[in-house]
Design an enzyme around this catalytic site. Structure first.
Site, PDB file in Angstrom:
ATOM      1  N   HIS A  19       0.851  -1.197   0.000  1.00  0.00           N
ATOM      2  CA  HIS A  19       0.000   0.000   0.000  1.00  0.00           C
ATOM      3  C   HIS A  19       0.884   1.244   0.000  1.00  0.00           C
ATOM      4  CE1 HIS A  19      -3.989   1.913   1.495  1.00  0.00           C
ATOM      5  NE2 HIS A  19      -3.164   2.898   1.149  1.00  0.00           N
ATOM      6  N   PRO A 103      -3.977   7.875 -12.395  1.00  0.00           N
ATOM      7  CA  PRO A 103      -3.632   8.478 -13.696  1.00  0.00           C
ATOM      8  C   PRO A 103      -4.256   9.867 -13.799  1.00  0.00           C
ATOM      9  CG  PRO A 103      -4.495   6.241 -13.967  1.00  0.00           C
ATOM     10  CD  PRO A 103      -4.727   6.628 -12.539  1.00  0.00           C
ATOM     11  N   ASP A 142      -9.607   7.913  -7.863  1.00  0.00           N
ATOM     12  CA  ASP A 142      -9.808   8.944  -6.837  1.00  0.00           C
ATOM     13  C   ASP A 142     -11.315   9.182  -6.709  1.00  0.00           C
ATOM     14  OD1 ASP A 142     -10.029  11.249  -5.292  1.00  0.00           O
ATOM     15  OD2 ASP A 142      -8.340  12.265  -6.260  1.00  0.00           O
ATOM     16  N   GLU A 205     -12.040   4.164   6.512  1.00  0.00           N
ATOM     17  CA  GLU A 205     -10.883   4.953   6.953  1.00  0.00           C
ATOM     18  C   GLU A 205     -11.328   5.983   7.987  1.00  0.00           C
ATOM     19  OE1 GLU A 205      -8.925   6.592   3.501  1.00  0.00           O
ATOM     20  OE2 GLU A 205      -7.226   7.305   4.667  1.00  0.00           O
TER      21      GLU A 205
HETATM   22  C1  LIG Z   1      -5.157  12.215   4.359  1.00  0.00           C
HETATM   23  C2  LIG Z   1      -4.479  11.009   4.846  1.00  0.00           C
HETATM   24  C3  LIG Z   1      -4.411  10.820   6.298  1.00  0.00           C
HETATM   25  C4  LIG Z   1      -3.992  10.184   3.924  1.00  0.00           C
HETATM   26  C5  LIG Z   1      -3.784   8.769   4.051  1.00  0.00           C
HETATM   27  N1  LIG Z   1      -4.801   8.046   3.508  1.00  0.00           N
HETATM   28  C6  LIG Z   1      -5.241   8.127   2.227  1.00  0.00           C
HETATM   29  N2  LIG Z   1      -6.555   7.886   2.070  1.00  0.00           N
HETATM   30  C7  LIG Z   1      -7.125   7.949   0.853  1.00  0.00           C
HETATM   31  N3  LIG Z   1      -6.452   8.265  -0.254  1.00  0.00           N
HETATM   32  C8  LIG Z   1      -5.140   8.515  -0.145  1.00  0.00           C
HETATM   33  C9  LIG Z   1      -4.470   8.457   1.089  1.00  0.00           C
HETATM   34  N4  LIG Z   1      -3.169   8.748   0.867  1.00  0.00           N
HETATM   35  C10 LIG Z   1      -3.041   8.988  -0.473  1.00  0.00           C
HETATM   36  N5  LIG Z   1      -4.225   8.861  -1.074  1.00  0.00           N
HETATM   37  C11 LIG Z   1      -4.552   9.034  -2.505  1.00  0.00           C
HETATM   38  O1  LIG Z   1      -3.329   9.000  -3.241  1.00  0.00           O
HETATM   39  C12 LIG Z   1      -3.151  10.208  -3.985  1.00  0.00           C
HETATM   40  C13 LIG Z   1      -1.684  10.572  -4.062  1.00  0.00           C
HETATM   41  O2  LIG Z   1      -0.971   9.610  -4.814  1.00  0.00           O
HETATM   42  P1  LIG Z   1      -1.106   9.463  -6.400  1.00  0.00           P
HETATM   43  O3  LIG Z   1      -1.245  10.827  -7.016  1.00  0.00           O
HETATM   44  O4  LIG Z   1      -2.336   8.601  -6.650  1.00  0.00           O
HETATM   45  O5  LIG Z   1       0.159   8.789  -6.802  1.00  0.00           O
HETATM   46  C14 LIG Z   1      -4.012  11.230  -3.241  1.00  0.00           C
HETATM   47  O6  LIG Z   1      -4.398  12.288  -4.072  1.00  0.00           O
HETATM   48  C15 LIG Z   1      -5.190  10.393  -2.775  1.00  0.00           C
HETATM   49  O7  LIG Z   1      -6.138  10.243  -3.807  1.00  0.00           O
HETATM   50 ZN   LIG Z   2      -3.845   4.869   1.192  1.00  0.00          ZN
END
Ligand SMILES: CC(C)=CCNc1ncnc2c1ncn2[C@@H]1O[C@H](COP(=O)(O)O)[C@@H](O)[C@H]1O
Ligand SMILES: [Zn+2]
Length: 347
Positions: A19, A103, A142, A205
């Protein structure tokens, strides 16, 4: 074991990371390189990382991702970030990594398809450079994008599932849990499942999502991200237990994002005592300033795990990967080869 010796033990331990969000995993060193490329954005490092002892609200954390996305908006940025993140996980002793990323079409001209191709190129280049790590990719949906973006991402995942030679294995559902509802994603996720893609979904979550969680569990998902509040419903716990759905537990993320108050109260304890399958993970090693070896050390300290227990956790995580049976067997052999060294350190 104390201090540096202990951390070395967790670094040497071969590990599986299941993860890790690409844009949340960017280290300070890589962030500096990116900032130097885009001085006009005037982004300071404190805006993209939560330091030791600090905490943020969930809303503030998601704001950080918006800032990070401004810094990673070209193919060059995504290639750099992918390669650096993979090499850092390898340096931390991670032998198998399932990276996930959303993406994006960017104002700089990157398309969603080119985004995925760039991540896969980064994975390929690391392999050519013989970085000692097996890397696979999950396309992330997302929640903010709603069902139409989800359908587009599923279509892309299906295409790459067929053409990427087992690099793309599945999908993730993530993003701000307060936005949208799981029902919006049932149809595309179901379709993905029927195409043979694996599903790793962020579930429960935040509190009060029992209805959504129960619905999404009906797919069912192949793994659950966080599952922080699953245990507030006996009925949901029964469903998860009955189907043996592995959890991805990210301790530092939950503490810094304030959905869990203290290490000892983390739901690691609940699921560990039930002997339910789970894997320790980092979530966003850059944003939360952690590493997988640090997460293992935190769990061991908080829940009083012996080196043998820790070893078992890392070995069992192989079974929860989305890799083929052959890849899992190879990983298990690798673990056995590495075992004696690890335990010499531990004693
Ligand atoms: C706010 C927080 C406590 C974060 C940890 N828990 C999370 N919960 C849900 N989506 C997440 C979390 N951490 C990252 N992401 C997702 O991952 C994205 C960033 O990585 P990427 O651009 O997909 O490469 C974020 O914009 C979000 O859509
Ligand atoms: Zn996550």
């Amino acid at each position: 074991m104390a201090g540096e010796d202990a951390l070395q033990f967790y670094r040497d331990l071969p590990k599986v990371e299941l993860h890790a969000h690409l844009n949340g995993s960017i280290s300070t060193a890589t962030m500096k390189k990116l900032m130097a490329r885009k001085p006009h954005l005037d982004i300071q490092h404190g805006m993209t990382m939560i330091d030791k002892g600090q905490k943020r609200t969930l809303e503030e954390c998601f704001q950080m991702f918006r800032i990070i996305h401004q810094i990673t908006d070209t193919a060059e940025d995504i290639l750099l970030v992918t390669k650096d993140v993979i090499k850092e996980f390898a340096t931390d002793g991670v032998k198998y990594l399932e990276l996930r990323s959303t993406p994006r079409d960017t104002p700089a001209g990157l398309t969603k398809r080119a985004y995925v191709e760039t991540v896969l190129e980064g994975i390929k280049q690391c392999k050519e450079e013989e970085v000692d790590i097996d890397v696979r990719f999950l396309l992330a949906i997302d929640r903010r994008g709603g069902p139409s973006a989800a359908k587009e991402t599923v279509k892309l995942a299906e295409d790459f599932f067929c053409s990427s030679n087992e690099l793309v294995l599945g999908l993730d559902l993530s993003g701000d849990p307060t936005v949208g509802h799981g029902r919006d994603f049932m149809e595309p996720l179901n379709k993905a499942r029927q195409s043979g893609l694996k599903l790793a979904l962020h579930l429960s979550e935040i509190p009060s999502q029992a209805e959504e969680t129960e619905l999404l569990l009906g797919l069912p998902p192949d793994r659950i991200g966080h599952g922080t509040f699953l245990s507030t419903s006996d009925h949901i716990v029964e469903i998860v237990k009955k189907q043996h759905i592995p959890l991805e537990l990210c301790i530092t993320s939950n503490i810094k994002g304030q959905t869990v108050s203290t290490y000892n109260e983390h739901h690691f304890g609940f699921w560990y005592n039930l002997h339910h399958p789970f894997a320790l993970c980092t979530d966003d090693k850059g944003v939360f300033a952690t590493d997988l070896s640090v997460e293992y050390e935190i769990a061991a300290k908080a829940f009083n795990l012996s080196p043998h227990h820790v070893w078992d956790l890392s070995y069992q995580a192989i079974d929860y990967t989305f890799a083929s049976a052959g890849v899992k067997e190879n990983l298990k052999e690798k673990w056995m080869l590495l075992k004696p060294d690890v335990f010499r350190h531990a004693l």
